[in-house]
Design a protein around this motif. Structure first.
Motif, PDB file in Angstrom:
ATOM      1  N   SER A  87      62.250  69.774  49.945  1.00 57.36           N
ATOM      2  CA  SER A  87      60.877  69.671  50.460  1.00 57.36           C
ATOM      3  C   SER A  87      60.271  68.359  49.976  1.00 57.36           C
ATOM      4  O   SER A  87      60.726  67.759  48.993  1.00 57.36           O
ATOM      5  N   PHE A  88      59.228  67.895  50.655  1.00 52.06           N
ATOM      6  CA  PHE A  88      58.666  66.596  50.291  1.00 52.06           C
ATOM      7  C   PHE A  88      57.159  66.562  50.514  1.00 52.06           C
ATOM      8  O   PHE A  88      56.572  67.421  51.163  1.00 52.06           O
ATOM      9  N   ARG A  89      56.582  65.488  49.960  1.00 54.04           N
ATOM     10  CA  ARG A  89      55.151  65.224  50.136  1.00 54.04           C
ATOM     11  C   ARG A  89      54.942  63.714  50.115  1.00 54.04           C
ATOM     12  O   ARG A  89      55.623  62.993  49.377  1.00 54.04           O
ATOM     13  N   MET A  90      53.993  63.234  50.905  1.00 52.62           N
ATOM     14  CA  MET A  90      53.649  61.813  50.935  1.00 52.62           C
ATOM     15  C   MET A  90      52.195  61.648  50.488  1.00 52.62           C
ATOM     16  O   MET A  90      51.294  62.293  51.033  1.00 52.62           O
ATOM     17  N   ASN A  91      51.950  60.803  49.476  1.00 51.84           N
ATOM     18  CA  ASN A  91      50.605  60.532  48.970  1.00 51.84           C
ATOM     19  C   ASN A  91      50.173  59.124  49.381  1.00 51.84           C
ATOM     20  O   ASN A  91      50.997  58.201  49.409  1.00 51.84           O
ATOM     21  N   VAL A  92      48.904  58.962  49.674  1.00 50.42           N
ATOM     22  CA  VAL A  92      48.330  57.648  49.959  1.00 50.42           C
ATOM     23  C   VAL A  92      47.227  57.378  48.944  1.00 50.42           C
ATOM     24  O   VAL A  92      46.307  58.177  48.780  1.00 50.42           O
ATOM     25  N   GLU A  93      47.338  56.256  48.241  1.00 57.88           N
ATOM     26  CA  GLU A  93      46.355  55.861  47.240  1.00 57.88           C
ATOM     27  C   GLU A  93      45.760  54.511  47.628  1.00 57.88           C
ATOM     28  O   GLU A  93      46.484  53.608  48.065  1.00 57.88           O
ATOM     29  N   THR A  94      44.466  54.375  47.465  1.00 59.18           N
ATOM     30  CA  THR A  94      43.814  53.076  47.679  1.00 59.18           C
ATOM     31  C   THR A  94      42.990  52.734  46.456  1.00 59.18           C
ATOM     32  O   THR A  94      42.416  53.631  45.812  1.00 59.18           O
ATOM     33  N   TYR A  95      42.933  51.461  46.141  1.00 57.83           N
ATOM     34  CA  TYR A  95      42.109  51.018  45.015  1.00 57.83           C
ATOM     35  C   TYR A  95      41.048  50.046  45.522  1.00 57.83           C
ATOM     36  O   TYR A  95      41.349  49.091  46.224  1.00 57.83           O
ATOM     37  N   THR A 130      54.840  57.886  47.289  1.00 57.83           N
ATOM     38  CA  THR A 130      53.465  57.404  47.155  1.00 57.83           C
ATOM     39  C   THR A 130      53.342  56.001  47.746  1.00 57.83           C
ATOM     40  O   THR A 130      54.147  55.114  47.427  1.00 57.83           O
ATOM     41  N   TYR A 131      52.357  55.832  48.596  1.00 56.41           N
ATOM     42  CA  TYR A 131      52.042  54.548  49.206  1.00 56.41           C
ATOM     43  C   TYR A 131      50.709  54.078  48.648  1.00 56.41           C
ATOM     44  O   TYR A 131      49.724  54.822  48.645  1.00 56.41           O
ATOM     45  N   ILE A 132      50.646  52.843  48.132  1.00 48.08           N
ATOM     46  CA  ILE A 132      49.460  52.323  47.448  1.00 48.08           C
ATOM     47  C   ILE A 132      48.976  51.049  48.131  1.00 48.08           C
ATOM     48  O   ILE A 132      49.774  50.146  48.410  1.00 48.08           O
ATOM     49  N   GLU A 133      47.671  50.983  48.380  1.00 46.62           N
ATOM     50  CA  GLU A 133      47.038  49.767  48.871  1.00 46.62           C
ATOM     51  C   GLU A 133      46.019  49.292  47.837  1.00 46.62           C
ATOM     52  O   GLU A 133      45.121  50.043  47.452  1.00 46.62           O
ATOM     53  N   PHE A 134      46.161  48.038  47.416  1.00 48.37           N
ATOM     54  CA  PHE A 134      45.293  47.458  46.393  1.00 48.37           C
ATOM     55  C   PHE A 134      44.392  46.417  47.030  1.00 48.37           C
ATOM     56  O   PHE A 134      44.855  45.408  47.569  1.00 48.37           O
ATOM     57  N   ASP A 148      47.718  43.749  47.852  1.00 53.30           N
ATOM     58  CA  ASP A 148      49.059  44.204  47.483  1.00 53.30           C
ATOM     59  C   ASP A 148      49.296  45.577  48.103  1.00 53.30           C
ATOM     60  O   ASP A 148      48.373  46.401  48.166  1.00 53.30           O
ATOM     61  N   VAL A 149      50.520  45.830  48.521  1.00 52.95           N
ATOM     62  CA  VAL A 149      50.914  47.159  48.980  1.00 52.95           C
ATOM     63  C   VAL A 149      52.215  47.519  48.278  1.00 52.95           C
ATOM     64  O   VAL A 149      53.100  46.674  48.092  1.00 52.95           O
ATOM     65  N   LEU A 150      52.311  48.789  47.872  1.00 47.86           N
ATOM     66  CA  LEU A 150      53.474  49.251  47.125  1.00 47.86           C
ATOM     67  C   LEU A 150      53.917  50.604  47.661  1.00 47.86           C
ATOM     68  O   LEU A 150      53.089  51.397  48.144  1.00 47.86           O
ATOM     69  N   PHE A 151      55.203  50.874  47.523  1.00 46.14           N
ATOM     70  CA  PHE A 151      55.740  52.171  47.937  1.00 46.14           C
ATOM     71  C   PHE A 151      56.807  52.582  46.927  1.00 46.14           C
ATOM     72  O   PHE A 151      57.620  51.758  46.489  1.00 46.14           O
ATOM     73  N   GLY A 152      56.783  53.866  46.551  1.00 45.73           N
ATOM     74  CA  GLY A 152      57.767  54.337  45.596  1.00 45.73           C
ATOM     75  C   GLY A 152      57.919  55.835  45.579  1.00 45.73           C
ATOM     76  O   GLY A 152      57.172  56.572  46.234  1.00 45.73           O
TER      77      GLY A 152
END
Length: 454
Positions: A87-95, A130-134, A148-152
């Motif tokens: 099973s999986f989950r995708m998170n989106v984070e913004t700063y 997790t996908y991050i937008e800075f 910056d954008v990051l994925f991990g």
């Protein structure tokens, strides 16, 4: 060895940012394996989570290109990360920018090429991405596109849950100066407390620092000159509480958090008077000395003309000694001397020092030739005052005396300056309010005059 290292993202909460080196919300570091990442996460209360870095770019299209390349280069993930039963989950984070839930879902849809086939599980997934937008650090100048954008892939959460569990709102025994749980845990981390270490707080108060030290496995001791505080007989700090409960104590706090086996004892003692055997060997000292604001800086008074300590009372008699003011300069001189005498080599002293921001210089900090200052972080308290979290490490043996018999280097009458500035600020606010009232009266009189003229 460097070819065996992998990159990980440390994603931080933006609290007490001066207590770590870069002030960005994320660091990218090299680690040998996931176990090392989990060990870091198990100690950090500032860390939200740690991720295995798959891609880092300055634009969103480039990031997607990198993610696709990483997946193609790791076909073995088809049997592990992308297994059909996972099973999986995708998170989106913004700063520095808030986006709606609908926008987050749209961003998740752009990763539809990731070959996950298992069920979505939002509570306890086997795999999290997790996908991050800075969007930079300036809230007044947010760019239209992220810097910056990051994925991990998620590896572990930090110890943020401890902050809620150790909240002072639900703690059994607290006082006016009980330390915030996050700062207490940061101090325990600065002291490098490990399982089985022996820890002392010589100004223990209600034992907040002992709780944090015990959470990291340390055996804890404490002393304080305030008899009533240590015995839970002071006035309650909670507004609605009229009297303290009979079982309120530092030991009760340790028991509340399942650390009663780490509690050794606390005792009433004047830190300026030595009570410990010279062979006492400590791994760390963590403490928040009184500043003379909410808690008095006190020691046993000496009536000897020479200034020597008063003699001990005759055995079998009761003696309640009078107290005198304990200068901050003397407190820190004694703290450093005590650390040199009782800390193991490599042991740490972690303590708070109040300062006036306009007067602060590095040269005003306490010092000792046997102790190295390895960390110095600022917590701003007001427009004119702050306090510094100082971390000293014992690097050489010594007899505990300061260099050349001189004071430790603290030359601050903090209490006098604090109340002077507070009175000055109150007077300024009073004058401002009076001026506002006067302006209001003049404006009202002008309006009346205009109406009469018209």
């Amino acid at each position: 060895m460097s070819r065996n290292l992998r990159k990980y993202i440390l994603w931080f909460a933006q609290e007490h940012v001066d207590f770590r080196f870069p002030k960005l919300p994320f660091w990218i570091i090299d680690l040998p394996d996931e176990e090392s990442a989990r060990k870091i996460a198990s100690r950090s209360v500032s860390l939200r989570c740690i991720l295995e870095l798959w891609a880092h770019a300055k634009s969103i299209p480039v990031l997607h290109s990198h993610v696709k390349e990483v997946i193609q280069k790791n076909p073995q993930w088809g049997q592990t990360i992308f297994h059909r039963d996972s099973s999986f989950r995708m998170n989106v984070e913004t700063y520095n920018k808030h986006i709606s839930q609908a926008e987050k879902v749209a961003k998740i849809d752009t990763f539809s090429y990731i070959p996950v086939t298992g069920d979505v599980n939002l509570k306890n997934p086997d795999v999290q991405f997790t996908y991050i937008e800075f969007f930079g650090l300036d809230p007044t100048n947010v760019p239209p596109e992220p810097d910056d954008v990051l994925f991990g892939r998620w590896i572990a959460d930090g110890r943020r849950s401890d902050l809620k569990e150790l909240s002072l709102k639900r703690r059994k025994f607290i006082g006016n100066t009980s330390m915030d749980p996050q700062l207490s845990l940061l101090m325990a981390n600065q002291a490098l407390i490990r399982e089985g270490d022996l820890i002392l707080d010589p100004f223990v108060g209600t034992g907040s620092l002992l709780v944090s030290a015990a959470r990291f496995g340390g055996f804890v001791l404490g002393t304080d000159i305030d008899f009533l505080m240590l015995h839970g007989r002071t006035r309650p700090s909670r507004i609605k509480q009229k009297v303290r409960e009979k079982d309120e104590s530092i030991k009760a706090n340790l028991t509340q958090y399942g650390c009663q086996d780490k509690y050794l004892d606390v005792c009433v003692a004047d830190f300026s008077l030595p009570i410990w055997n010279s062979h006492l060997s400590l791994d760390a000292i963590i403490t928040d000395p009184p500043y003379g604001i909410r808690e008095a800086t006190a020691k046993v008074a000496s009536k000897e003309p020479s200034g020597e300590k008063p003699p001990s009372p005759t055995p079998g008699t009761f003696h309640c000694p009078s107290r005198s003011h304990y200068d901050l300069e003397d407190i820190f001189r004694d703290l450093l001397a005590f650390g040199v005498q009782h800390l193991k080599l490599g042991g740490r002293l972690v303590c708070w020092l109040p300062v006036f921001r306009e007067d602060y210089t590095d040269s005003s900090l306490p010092s000792h030739p046997c102790m190295d200052l390895v960390a110095n972080s600022e917590q701003i308290l007001s427009a004119f005052s702050s306090r510094r979290l100082l971390t000293f490490e014992k690097v050489a043996a010594g007899d505990g005396r300061a260099a050349n018999g001189e004071p430790s280097g603290v030359h601050l009458n903090f209490r006098k300056k604090y109340f002077f500035h507070s009175e000055e600020s109150r007077e300024q606010r009073r004058l401002q309010r009076a001026q506002i009232r006067q302006n209001g009266r003049e404006e009202a009189a002008k309006r009346r005059k205009d109406r009469e003229t018209s």
